[in-house]
Design an enzyme around this catalytic site. Sequence first.
Site, PDB file in Angstrom:
ATOM      1  N   ASP A  82      -3.389   0.925   7.172  1.00  0.00           N
ATOM      2  CA  ASP A  82      -2.585   0.671   5.975  1.00  0.00           C
ATOM      3  C   ASP A  82      -2.220  -0.809   5.803  1.00  0.00           C
ATOM      4  O   ASP A  82      -2.173  -1.315   4.688  1.00  0.00           O
ATOM      5  CB  ASP A  82      -1.315   1.523   6.006  1.00  0.00           C
ATOM      6  N   CYS A 116     -12.754  -5.191   5.531  1.00  0.00           N
ATOM      7  CA  CYS A 116     -12.076  -5.959   6.583  1.00  0.00           C
ATOM      8  C   CYS A 116     -11.328  -7.108   5.921  1.00  0.00           C
ATOM      9  O   CYS A 116     -11.925  -7.926   5.223  1.00  0.00           O
ATOM     10  CB  CYS A 116     -13.088  -6.493   7.598  1.00  0.00           C
ATOM     11  N   GLU A 145      -1.958  -1.358  -5.783  1.00  0.00           N
ATOM     12  CA  GLU A 145      -3.215  -0.755  -6.163  1.00  0.00           C
ATOM     13  C   GLU A 145      -2.855   0.277  -7.217  1.00  0.00           C
ATOM     14  O   GLU A 145      -1.811   0.906  -7.112  1.00  0.00           O
ATOM     15  CB  GLU A 145      -3.774  -0.048  -4.941  1.00  0.00           C
ATOM     16  N   ASP A 149       0.859  -1.183   0.000  1.00  0.00           N
ATOM     17  CA  ASP A 149       0.000   0.000   0.000  1.00  0.00           C
ATOM     18  C   ASP A 149       0.893   1.230   0.000  1.00  0.00           C
ATOM     19  O   ASP A 149       1.717   1.411   0.894  1.00  0.00           O
ATOM     20  CB  ASP A 149      -0.877  -0.026   1.263  1.00  0.00           C
TER      21      ASP A 149
HETATM   22 ZN    ZN Z   1     -14.256  -8.360   9.836  1.00  0.00          ZN
END
Ligand code: ZN
Length: 388
Positions: free
Chosen positions: A361, A332, A279, A195
């Site tokens: 992060d 998540c 990304e 990231d």
């Molecule tokens: Zn979760």
Amino acid sequence: MSSKDWHTAEMKVAKSYKFRFYPTTDQESLLARTFGCVRFVWNAVIAAREEAWESFGIATSFPDASALLTDLKADPDLAFLGEVSSVPLQQALRHQQRAYDNFFSGRAGKPRFKRKDDVQSAVFMNNAFTLDKQNLVLAKMKESLNIRWSRVLPKAAKVSSVCVTKDPACRYFVSLNFEDEVSAKSVLDTKVGIDLGVASFATLSTGEKIDAPDFFRKDEKTLAFWQRRLARKKKGSQNRRKARRKVARIHARVADRRHDFLHKLSTRLVNENQVLAFESLSVKNMLKNRHLSKSIADASWSEFLRQIEYKAAWYGRQILSCGRFFPSSKTCSHCGFVLPELSLSVREWTCPDCGATHDRDVNAARNILTAGLAVCACGGSVRLPVPA
Ligand SMILES: [Zn+2]
């Protein structure tokens, strides 16, 4: 192609080693004239191209440009063009042709006129220099260049061209361009999500955070200070020239340090991991990094990705990227629950669904890896290194 194939793949890659050198007074004078002639030819041919286009709608080809150079050299008023090696002049036109091809195909902006305070450069092909061990002699020079050999050329390296540059801080460099064979490194089973941005320069899915070195910030402040001073100096004054020299020197040092940091980091990550997931950068472009100005952060990230990409291709590593609309921060990584919202100031959060606590992060980096692998499994938009 399976990863086994990469393991044995060898490929030829173009490499370039850059060294600083210290010219003698004679060499300095010959180089100054060479740079001047390169600039003169470059600008004269751009002007002719523009005129041919505007007056007659004709796009100038390389043979046309080359013929123009012959005409320029035959002009008695331009006899100075004959005092330097003609090779860098021809090379400048080849370079200009590529620049125009890129412009016409929409890959780059329009080629610009060269100015005296830009980086000056001259390219010598192997018919215009001799290299014997560590003695490099350029066309029309008697003595070899006094080069600071900071690294050793690979034994089999055949140098096909050298590029001499003088930067605005008045430092001289020579880049030796050659073809080298690289073999893929042994295949590992390590995968990492990376990231970029916001609080740290890079956060890895392993939990490691890599901060931009302190000098990124300090250098930026010093540079800003000297740039403000430069802006206050009177145009055309001796003091302004001095201040501009100073800014150029700081600029050069800052760029070197940043480059060094990025090279060490990209080499390490490519050495340690078989698969590297990112990304796409456009997402992060919209976010503000608290520690770095946007322009510095953007420039460093794109340079970093460029390095990772070519090193991965050399050594048989795989790069994955997930799309720009993927909510890497607010998903998540443990259960997949997606938060409706996550403000930028929140550095740590607890998933309301499974109760996992996340560093913002590290969680994003884990999601980037998962998403990259998923896209790869579906044969989606993934760039794979292609060995020759
Ligand atoms: Zn979760």
